[in-house]
Design a protein around this motif. Structure first.
Motif, PDB file in Angstrom:
ATOM      1  N   VAL A  72       3.879   2.701  -8.572  1.00 43.28           N
ATOM      2  CA  VAL A  72       4.201   1.392  -9.161  1.00 43.28           C
ATOM      3  C   VAL A  72       3.085   0.953 -10.101  1.00 43.28           C
ATOM      4  O   VAL A  72       3.343   0.563 -11.243  1.00 43.28           O
ATOM      5  CB  VAL A  72       4.467   0.341  -8.071  1.00 43.28           C
ATOM      6  N   PRO A 142       5.836  -7.017  -9.664  1.00 43.27           N
ATOM      7  CA  PRO A 142       4.924  -7.720  -8.753  1.00 43.27           C
ATOM      8  C   PRO A 142       3.639  -8.112  -9.476  1.00 43.27           C
ATOM      9  O   PRO A 142       3.313  -7.575 -10.532  1.00 43.27           O
ATOM     10  CB  PRO A 142       4.641  -6.679  -7.675  1.00 43.27           C
ATOM     11  N   GLU A 146      -0.422  -6.910  -5.894  1.00 44.65           N
ATOM     12  CA  GLU A 146       0.602  -6.245  -5.079  1.00 44.65           C
ATOM     13  C   GLU A 146       0.926  -4.826  -5.550  1.00 44.65           C
ATOM     14  O   GLU A 146       1.479  -4.039  -4.790  1.00 44.65           O
ATOM     15  CB  GLU A 146       1.901  -7.055  -5.102  1.00 44.65           C
ATOM     16  N   GLN A 147       0.638  -4.517  -6.800  1.00 46.78           N
ATOM     17  CA  GLN A 147       1.055  -3.244  -7.396  1.00 46.78           C
ATOM     18  C   GLN A 147       0.393  -2.038  -6.742  1.00 46.78           C
ATOM     19  O   GLN A 147       1.036  -1.022  -6.516  1.00 46.78           O
ATOM     20  CB  GLN A 147       0.718  -3.229  -8.891  1.00 46.78           C
ATOM     21  N   MET A 150       1.902  -0.061  -3.709  1.00 49.19           N
ATOM     22  CA  MET A 150       3.304  -0.429  -3.487  1.00 49.19           C
ATOM     23  C   MET A 150       4.194   0.793  -3.680  1.00 49.19           C
ATOM     24  O   MET A 150       3.979   1.597  -4.577  1.00 49.19           O
ATOM     25  CB  MET A 150       3.726  -1.534  -4.460  1.00 49.19           C
ATOM     26  N   SER A 151       5.208   0.923  -2.843  1.00 54.66           N
ATOM     27  CA  SER A 151       6.119   2.056  -2.986  1.00 54.66           C
ATOM     28  C   SER A 151       7.131   1.773  -4.100  1.00 54.66           C
ATOM     29  O   SER A 151       7.532   0.625  -4.328  1.00 54.66           O
ATOM     30  CB  SER A 151       6.856   2.324  -1.676  1.00 54.66           C
ATOM     31  N   ARG A 153      10.150   2.676  -4.013  1.00 59.14           N
ATOM     32  CA  ARG A 153      11.376   2.255  -3.321  1.00 59.14           C
ATOM     33  C   ARG A 153      11.427   0.731  -3.198  1.00 59.14           C
ATOM     34  O   ARG A 153      12.430   0.107  -3.461  1.00 59.14           O
ATOM     35  CB  ARG A 153      11.462   2.917  -1.948  1.00 59.14           C
ATOM     36  N   ARG A 154      10.300   0.151  -2.801  1.00 60.85           N
ATOM     37  CA  ARG A 154      10.252  -1.307  -2.642  1.00 60.85           C
ATOM     38  C   ARG A 154      10.423  -2.020  -3.982  1.00 60.85           C
ATOM     39  O   ARG A 154      11.135  -3.022  -4.082  1.00 60.85           O
ATOM     40  CB  ARG A 154       8.931  -1.704  -1.982  1.00 60.85           C
ATOM     41  N   LEU A 155       9.755  -1.522  -5.020  1.00 62.00           N
ATOM     42  CA  LEU A 155       9.874  -2.138  -6.347  1.00 62.00           C
ATOM     43  C   LEU A 155      11.318  -2.116  -6.833  1.00 62.00           C
ATOM     44  O   LEU A 155      11.829  -3.101  -7.356  1.00 62.00           O
ATOM     45  CB  LEU A 155       8.986  -1.407  -7.363  1.00 62.00           C
ATOM     46  N   ALA A 157      14.133  -1.716  -5.102  1.00 62.22           N
ATOM     47  CA  ALA A 157      15.165  -2.143  -4.143  1.00 62.22           C
ATOM     48  C   ALA A 157      16.121  -3.203  -4.693  1.00 62.22           C
ATOM     49  O   ALA A 157      17.328  -3.109  -4.478  1.00 62.22           O
ATOM     50  CB  ALA A 157      14.516  -2.606  -2.842  1.00 62.22           C
TER      51      ALA A 157
END
Length: 188
Positions: A72, A142, A146-147, A150-151, A153-155, A157
């Motif tokens: 990310v 984000p 937070e970057q 961070m996965s 997948r989460r970004l 989603a």
């Protein structure tokens, strides 16, 4: 065309003794050369990596701050390093040498009406090869704190992403020396 690409080449390659994967050779070319070639149709290409190397095609080099922040942080550092923001941004891990310009075209063709498109392997797992609408990416971006770590997948989603099945061995990535050996043709 309004399409640019980001090659993520800043991983730690733990299973390859920490070697710089971008410089590893396959079929007489570096993994970085393979990745850049996948963006043949892109207006601009950014390589996110802690080191700069010479390339056949002019590219911009960038690095997330601090380095090795994960996909990310790398993706967003690459986007920010582009000379102009494209409508559609391609992203590709440097260790996926079987992703080609044709692959990226298939992803772009699957993206209209969606927030983007990503390759999915035969088991349905999302691969680190895709295209994202940059306006939608801005919506879910984000903050800097937070970057890092961070996965992806989460970004991604909240985004509506088309799932594009891999063709042949596009999903193969080079995570170990055995993976690299398995991609090389047998000696004649």
């Amino acid at each position: 065309m309004d399409f640019s690409g980001v090659v993520l080449a800043g991983g730690t390659a733990v299973r390859m003794d920490g070697v710089d994967k971008a410089s590893v050779e396959l079929d007489g070319r570096t993994l970085l050369a393979h990745a850049i070639e996948a963006f043949l149709d892109a207006d601009d290409v950014v390589v996110v990596a802690p080191t700069r190397v010479s390339t056949d095609r002019p590219v911009t080099f960038a690095c997330e701050d601090p380095p090795r922040g994960g996909p990310v942080a790398g993706l967003l550092a690459g986007l920010d390093a582009l000379p102009r923001r494209p409508r559609l941004l391609g992203v590709l891990a440097v260790d996926m040498p079987r992703v080609t310009a044709t692959t990226m075209r298939r992803l772009r063709e699957a993206a209209p009406g969606r927030d983007g498109a990503f390759l999915h392997d035969g088991d349905g797992r999302r691969q680190l090869a895709g295209v994202i609408d940059t306006a939608r990416l801005a919506d879910v971006r984000p903050g800097p704190e937070e970057q890092h770590g961070m996965s992806l997948r989460r970004l991604l989603a909240p985004l509506d992403l088309a799932e594009v099945p891999t063709d042949g061995d596009e999903a193969v990535d080079v995570d170990s020396w055995d993976d690299l050996r398995d991609l090389r043709p047998p000696p004649s």
